[in-house]
Design an enzyme around this catalytic site. Structure first.
Site, mmCIF file in Angstrom:
data_model
loop_
_atom_site.group_PDB
_atom_site.id
_atom_site.type_symbol
_atom_site.label_atom_id
_atom_site.label_comp_id
_atom_site.label_asym_id
_atom_site.label_seq_id
_atom_site.Cartn_x
_atom_site.Cartn_y
_atom_site.Cartn_z
ATOM 1 N N ARG A 1 0.860 -1.171 0.000
ATOM 2 C CA ARG A 1 0.000 0.000 0.000
ATOM 3 C C ARG A 1 0.903 1.229 0.000
ATOM 4 O O ARG A 1 1.983 1.218 0.623
ATOM 5 C CB ARG A 1 -0.898 0.032 1.248
ATOM 6 C CG ARG A 1 -2.087 -0.904 1.205
ATOM 7 C CD ARG A 1 -3.117 -0.464 0.170
ATOM 8 N NE ARG A 1 -4.298 -1.310 0.124
ATOM 9 C CZ ARG A 1 -4.475 -2.322 -0.736
ATOM 10 N NH1 ARG A 1 -3.536 -2.630 -1.602
ATOM 11 N NH2 ARG A 1 -5.604 -3.006 -0.738
ATOM 12 N N GLU B 1 -3.943 7.320 -4.390
ATOM 13 C CA GLU B 1 -4.391 6.785 -5.679
ATOM 14 C C GLU B 1 -5.736 7.376 -6.072
ATOM 15 O O GLU B 1 -6.582 7.537 -5.189
ATOM 16 C CB GLU B 1 -4.507 5.259 -5.583
ATOM 17 C CG GLU B 1 -3.164 4.612 -5.367
ATOM 18 C CD GLU B 1 -3.246 3.093 -5.219
ATOM 19 O OE1 GLU B 1 -4.270 2.495 -5.605
ATOM 20 O OE2 GLU B 1 -2.286 2.516 -4.708
ATOM 21 N N HIS C 1 -1.754 0.079 -9.939
ATOM 22 C CA HIS C 1 -2.343 -0.884 -8.998
ATOM 23 C C HIS C 1 -2.870 -2.124 -9.739
ATOM 24 O O HIS C 1 -4.066 -2.408 -9.719
ATOM 25 C CB HIS C 1 -3.445 -0.225 -8.161
ATOM 26 C CG HIS C 1 -3.666 -0.928 -6.844
ATOM 27 N ND1 HIS C 1 -3.841 -0.263 -5.643
ATOM 28 C CD2 HIS C 1 -3.719 -2.247 -6.540
ATOM 29 C CE1 HIS C 1 -4.014 -1.146 -4.671
ATOM 30 N NE2 HIS C 1 -3.941 -2.348 -5.191
HETATM 31 C C1 DGY Z 1 -5.981 -6.071 -2.725
HETATM 32 O O1 DGY Z 1 -6.691 -7.051 -2.904
HETATM 33 O O2 DGY Z 1 -5.623 -5.685 -1.609
HETATM 34 C C2 DGY Z 1 -5.581 -5.299 -3.931
HETATM 35 O O3 DGY Z 1 -4.509 -4.460 -3.661
HETATM 36 C C3 DGY Z 1 -6.757 -4.499 -4.440
HETATM 37 O O4 DGY Z 1 -7.233 -3.719 -3.401
#
Ligand code: DGY
Length: 319
Positions: A239, A268, A286
């Protein structure tokens, strides 16, 4: 009317098999964008069940902002759920679930994609070809960093970290070290290190795979980045908030580290202009879990969770 007659909001457009499965049980509304705090509070008042995802704001204040909460379940479409304050949700009588396991391989693959693309300057090369700037092969053209045999350092040795470790070791003969609260190397060719500083300074490639949320926000701070080798390459598939983004950009601009490969960002979908201006990083939107198969599998886990809630059963992937 659907089998349960319950109103369900899925906050983004989704894939047909997932939508069909949801429609069999619920009266489904498909959203098409992230919910800010006000929209999330309204959704809590309006729907019996919600399938949110990253970018939706279900922070603690949203549960306070909402009037009478109708919603009983937040069945997150994704494994990471740092956009949901699960303690606040539970305090307001909701249950919360996520979609682990099914996205492990796809996300680890994106980690390796970024590692290789950054080491081998694939982004720069692609831009060069497309812009017509390539003048042909030469022994000194776009020289990258060798990957095979280099030390792979993994921050966070959960399912995804372990999958990255296997790829690095078996695919590229990389010695693997990792930093994790508990020991997680049973059956894995990996060595736990004592401190984050040790990992950052020993690794040639650092791959961050920790879960997001309060406990890991700012984990990779300026000091951690400063401990990296000047030849080091930094990869984040976790993240954005896990890393001090400004400190990372400073390090890239100064050439204090060799490069970075990023799939996630603090705000994001906004990516800092200082980052997009840099050539020594590879930036993905992402994509960790973005294969058709994986996104369907994630959706079906979210469906199973929300159905279990509607039938009064424990959620298979409750958190
Ligand atoms: C997750 O599944 O955590 C991916 O990063 C999408 O949010």
């Amino acid at each position: 009317m659907s089998a349960t007659g319950k109103k369900l909001l899925i906050t983004r457009q989704t894939l047909a098999p997932v939508l069909d499965a949801l429609r069999a049980s619920f009266d489904v509304t498909e959203g098409d964008g992230a919910l800010d705090a006000a929209a999330a509070a309204r959704a809590l008042e309006t729907y019996d069940a919600i399938i949110p995802t990253i970018g939706d704001d279900f922070s603690a204040q949203v549960f306070e902002m909402a009037g009478t909460i109708r919603c009983g379940v937040l069945s997150n479409y994704g494994v990471g759920y740092s956009h949901i304050d699960d303690a606040a949700a539970k305090a307001h009588g909701l249950v919360v679930s996520n979609t682990p396991d099914v996205l492990t391989d796809a996300t680890a693959d994106i980690g390796m994609t970024l590692l290789l693309a950054t080491a081998r300057r694939a982004g720069e090369g692609e831009r060069m070809v497309r812009s017509g700037a390539w003048s042909g092969f030469g022994p000194k053209g776009l020289l990258g960093t060798h990957v095979t045999g280099k030390t792979l350092g993994i921050v966070g040795m959960g399912r995804i970290g372990q999958a990255v470790a296997r790829r690095g070791h078996y695919g590229f003969s990389m010695p693997v070290i990792y930093y994790n609260r508990s020991r997680k190397d049973a059956g894995l060719p990996a060595r736990q290190v004592e401190s984050l500083a040790e990992l950052m300074s020993e690794a040639d490639f650092v791959v961050v795979t920790v879960p997001g949320g309060r406990e890991t926000t700012g984990l990779i701070d300026r000091a951690a980045l400063a401990a990296m080798k000047p030849s080091g390459i930094f990869i984040n598939i976790a993240r954005g908030e896990v890393v001090d983004e400004t400190a990372l950009i400073d390090a890239l601009e100064a050439g204090a580290i060799k490069g970075a490969g990023l799939d996630v960002y603090v705000n994001e979908p906004d990516v800092p202009a200082r980052l997009t201006a840099l050539d020594n990083c590879v930036l993905l939107p992402h994509l960790g879990s973005a294969t058709f198969e994986t996104r369907v599998a994630m959706g079906m886990v979210a469906v199973r969770n929300v159905r279990a809630w509607a039938e009064g059963r424990p959620l298979p992937q409750g958190v």
